[in-house]
Scaffold this active site. Sequence first.
Site, PDB file in Angstrom:
ATOM      1  N   ASP A  13       0.750  -1.021  -0.022  1.00  0.00           N
ATOM      2  CA  ASP A  13      -0.136   0.060   0.144  1.00  0.00           C
ATOM      3  C   ASP A  13       0.845   1.147  -0.026  1.00  0.00           C
ATOM      4  OD1 ASP A  13       0.922  -0.981   2.679  1.00  0.00           O
ATOM      5  OD2 ASP A  13      -0.935   0.487   3.392  1.00  0.00           O
ATOM      6  N   ASN A 158      -4.501  -4.197  14.350  1.00  0.00           N
ATOM      7  CA  ASN A 158      -4.504  -5.055  13.001  1.00  0.00           C
ATOM      8  C   ASN A 158      -3.396  -5.964  13.279  1.00  0.00           C
ATOM      9  OD1 ASN A 158      -2.481  -3.236  12.333  1.00  0.00           O
ATOM     10  ND2 ASN A 158      -3.176  -2.897  10.124  1.00  0.00           N
ATOM     11  N   GLU A 164      -1.865  -0.928  15.909  1.00  0.00           N
ATOM     12  CA  GLU A 164      -1.964  -1.073  14.727  1.00  0.00           C
ATOM     13  C   GLU A 164      -0.401  -1.251  14.251  1.00  0.00           C
ATOM     14  OE1 GLU A 164      -0.448   0.837  10.881  1.00  0.00           O
ATOM     15  OE2 GLU A 164      -0.267   1.861  13.100  1.00  0.00           O
ATOM     16  N   HIS A 239      -4.835   1.938   3.301  1.00  0.00           N
ATOM     17  CA  HIS A 239      -4.204   2.710   4.489  1.00  0.00           C
ATOM     18  C   HIS A 239      -3.433   3.747   3.989  1.00  0.00           C
ATOM     19  CE1 HIS A 239      -4.990  -0.784   7.217  1.00  0.00           C
ATOM     20  NE2 HIS A 239      -4.319  -1.577   6.454  1.00  0.00           N
ATOM     21  N   ASP A 240      -2.214   3.605   3.214  1.00  0.00           N
ATOM     22  CA  ASP A 240      -1.382   4.523   2.945  1.00  0.00           C
ATOM     23  C   ASP A 240      -1.947   5.569   2.033  1.00  0.00           C
ATOM     24  OD1 ASP A 240       0.140   3.212   4.961  1.00  0.00           O
ATOM     25  OD2 ASP A 240       1.545   2.332   3.752  1.00  0.00           O
TER      26      ASP A 240
HETATM   27  C1  BDR Z   1       0.135   0.026   7.829  1.00  0.00           C
HETATM   28  O1  BDR Z   1       1.153  -1.118   8.025  1.00  0.00           O
HETATM   29  C2  BDR Z   1       1.748  -1.391   7.044  1.00  0.00           C
HETATM   30  O2  BDR Z   1       1.884  -2.791   6.981  1.00  0.00           O
HETATM   31  C3  BDR Z   1       0.828  -0.673   6.032  1.00  0.00           C
HETATM   32  O3  BDR Z   1       1.872  -0.446   4.928  1.00  0.00           O
HETATM   33  C4  BDR Z   1       0.476   0.641   6.526  1.00  0.00           C
HETATM   34  O4  BDR Z   1       1.257   1.627   6.511  1.00  0.00           O
HETATM   35  C5  BDR Z   1      -1.366  -0.294   8.165  1.00  0.00           C
HETATM   36  O5  BDR Z   1      -1.317  -0.848   9.383  1.00  0.00           O
HETATM   37 CA    CA Z   2       3.462   1.498   5.259  1.00  0.00          CA
END
Ligand code: BDR
Ligand code: CA
Length: 309
Positions: A13, A158, A164, A239-240
């Site tokens: 991402d 996550n 996160e 996300h990014d």
């Molecule tokens: C974030 O963690 C990374 O794995 C992704 O690139 C993103 O920046 C999401 O939790």
């Molecule tokens: Ca990232």
Amino acid sequence: MLRLILDTDPGIDDALALFLALASPEITLEAITTVCGNVPLARTTRNALTLLELAGRTDIPVAAGTSCPLVVPYVDAALVHGGTGLGSLTLPDPQIQPVSQHAVDLIIEKIMSAPGEITLVAVGPLTNLALALRKEPRIAHAVREVYIMGGALRVPGNVTPAAEFNIYCDPHAAHAVFHAGWPLRLVSLDATHQVSISQTRFAEFTSYGGAIKQAIRQMTDFYFDVFQANETSKKFHMHDPLCLAAAIYSDLITWEPAYVDVELQGTLTLGETVADFKHPEKANLLGSVAVDAERFTQFYFERMSQAYP
Ligand code: BDR
Ligand code: CA
């Protein structure tokens, strides 16, 4: 014109965010700085260089940054992004090299030489930002704005139920960055989990076209394969790219002032972003609480289709 530094750990991402930045005429991408995160630093740096080569934008400097978190042992996210960080996309070794300047020094130099002008977008662990603040605390007042992808304010994490990935990977860095007293917007899982794109949508977008689209197909297909067994994860969380888009159009997201701290002691909750929305007078950042997912998705595909036919 938004003068922007992208601090990143490509990362699938991250790669999508990078392509989106290159596709956006509102932005001058002044530099890319790399950090260890999804995969080790040598890989994230190589990936940034090869992605720029693929896009024909070797004019953008890449500076390699820190290779491990400040305190905790390094944990990667290769399970999600593949051993190379870019899924099953294989690209030849880059012809270009990173600049000799360390990412931390580049961040400091760029911000201090143009007070009020540079926006920092950080989509990986926050180690480079924390070290830049430690070395030159005045960047906190000289930066225009800081956008960070990270944290989970009112939703589960996550990596662990509490945390996160970007915060978990270097919680001490995140702690320093959150308390720096600079203009900070946090694009957390609260918003990014609302912008998911299906494999079908990516397949449609990449069904014809050039090298960038094919690269996107290979990266995202890997991701969908990894999560195939898991019904709930068949969508790709942007996300990014959302963080990058928010730096251009902040009104894509609904923000609320919050005091956010990072758990550094908890054996089960390391890296948790503990958010207090009830005392806005104490706020240290603007947290993302909602997102116009439809507008973002439309923006993303329109912008990408125009730039990469
Ligand atoms: C974030 O963690 C990374 O794995 C992704 O690139 C993103 O920046 C999401 O939790
Ligand atoms: Ca990232």
